[in-house]
Design an enzyme around this catalytic site. Sequence first.
Site, PDB file in Angstrom:
ATOM      1  CG  ASP A  10      -1.662   1.454   1.176  1.00  0.00           C
ATOM      2  OD1 ASP A  10      -2.632   1.358   0.324  1.00  0.00           O
ATOM      3  OD2 ASP A  10      -1.530   2.054   2.036  1.00  0.00           O
ATOM      4  CB  SER A  11       0.069   4.547  -0.839  1.00  0.00           C
ATOM      5  OG  SER A  11      -1.052   5.140   0.095  1.00  0.00           O
ATOM      6  CB  CYS A  74      -3.387  -0.003  -2.418  1.00  0.00           C
ATOM      7  SG  CYS A  74      -3.033   2.081  -2.566  1.00  0.00           S
ATOM      8  CD  GLU A 153       0.512   7.162   5.427  1.00  0.00           C
ATOM      9  OE1 GLU A 153       1.327   6.795   6.244  1.00  0.00           O
ATOM     10  OE2 GLU A 153      -0.019   5.944   5.329  1.00  0.00           O
ATOM     11  CB  CYS A 185      -9.244   4.504   0.472  1.00  0.00           C
ATOM     12  SG  CYS A 185      -7.518   4.716   1.220  1.00  0.00           S
ATOM     13  CG  HIS A 187      -4.313   5.189   4.367  1.00  0.00           C
ATOM     14  ND1 HIS A 187      -4.539   4.520   3.501  1.00  0.00           N
ATOM     15  CD2 HIS A 187      -3.741   5.312   4.438  1.00  0.00           C
ATOM     16  CE1 HIS A 187      -3.579   4.474   2.842  1.00  0.00           C
ATOM     17  NE2 HIS A 187      -2.515   5.871   4.089  1.00  0.00           N
TER      18      HIS A 187
HETATM   19  N1  DGL Z   1      -4.475   3.551   0.673  1.00  0.00           N
HETATM   20  C1  DGL Z   1      -4.721   3.600  -0.533  1.00  0.00           C
HETATM   21  C2  DGL Z   1      -6.166   3.927  -1.078  1.00  0.00           C
HETATM   22  O1  DGL Z   1      -6.433   2.418  -0.727  1.00  0.00           O
HETATM   23  C3  DGL Z   1      -4.446   4.607  -0.711  1.00  0.00           C
HETATM   24  C4  DGL Z   1      -4.394   6.178  -0.092  1.00  0.00           C
HETATM   25  C5  DGL Z   1      -3.251   7.081  -0.227  1.00  0.00           C
HETATM   26  O2  DGL Z   1      -2.248   7.396  -0.104  1.00  0.00           O
HETATM   27  O3  DGL Z   1      -3.982   8.402  -1.607  1.00  0.00           O
HETATM   28  O4  DGL Z   1      -6.425   3.943  -2.148  1.00  0.00           O
END
Ligand code: DGL
Length: 268
Positions: A10-11, A74, A153, A185, A187
Amino acid sequence: MDPRPIGMFDSGFGGLTVARAVIDLLPDEHVVYFGDTGRYPYGSKPLDDVRRYASEITRFLVDSHDVKMVVVACNTASAAALEVLAAETSVPVVGVIEAGVRSLVEVTTTGRVGVIGTVGAVGSGAYQHALERADSDVRFVAAACPGFVEFVERGETDGEQVRVLAERLLAPIREADVDALLLGCTHYPFLARTIGDVMGRDVVLVSSADETAFDIRRRLEDHGSMRRPGDMPARHEFISSGDITWFEDLGRRLLGPELAKAAAHRWL
Ligand code: DGL
């Protein structure tokens, strides 16, 4: 039977929601997780950049960690790169969008659903396509939620500021009178309490993590490549391209005790 690890990326910290589900469902599997915190966020970047990052990480996981599967944990990277990765990678590649959309369609009773995600993922049209493939009768409204990922984050998963932002960003979804909302997402499940409060009790929040873990199990079973429990307990490795101390501290808080240590990776 294949003892090699499952690779995931993931990011940053978001994919840990998927890692948690995988560790819980498949406790005998070794896992290598890569959080690209040095280059996060992905959601506000051009999809071409995200595609390049995703290819680099996938190659790194396959070449340096000999993974048997790559999980794109992600949504933004799944939207930008899943097809390219599947074509250029020698091991199976699993994304999170189809799994999330499948759960969403299963949960709705009114046929009116919402999807929230990053600017990149929502703008890509990937959810619309996945929903059309899953059930063309479902009507959906989508909203990008810039700012949510940054709160996670920073480790701010609740509080007044997140709530104020959530009220503003979720207003169009609330007006659409949906009965289910996909946290599109990885996150966002960390903000589920706030998002749930703002949406109200009648809206079911759907995350792709569990359904993705079921997909992974199915793929491993189909390929006969589950790891057989032996004497060695499963190993969980974590790698970050950003600040390692922060990755360990916040990562442990978000994932749990499996994230005891993380290793650093620097992109050249
Ligand atoms: N967690 C990621 C997603 O599911 C990306 C979050 C990001 O870096 O903007 O899209």
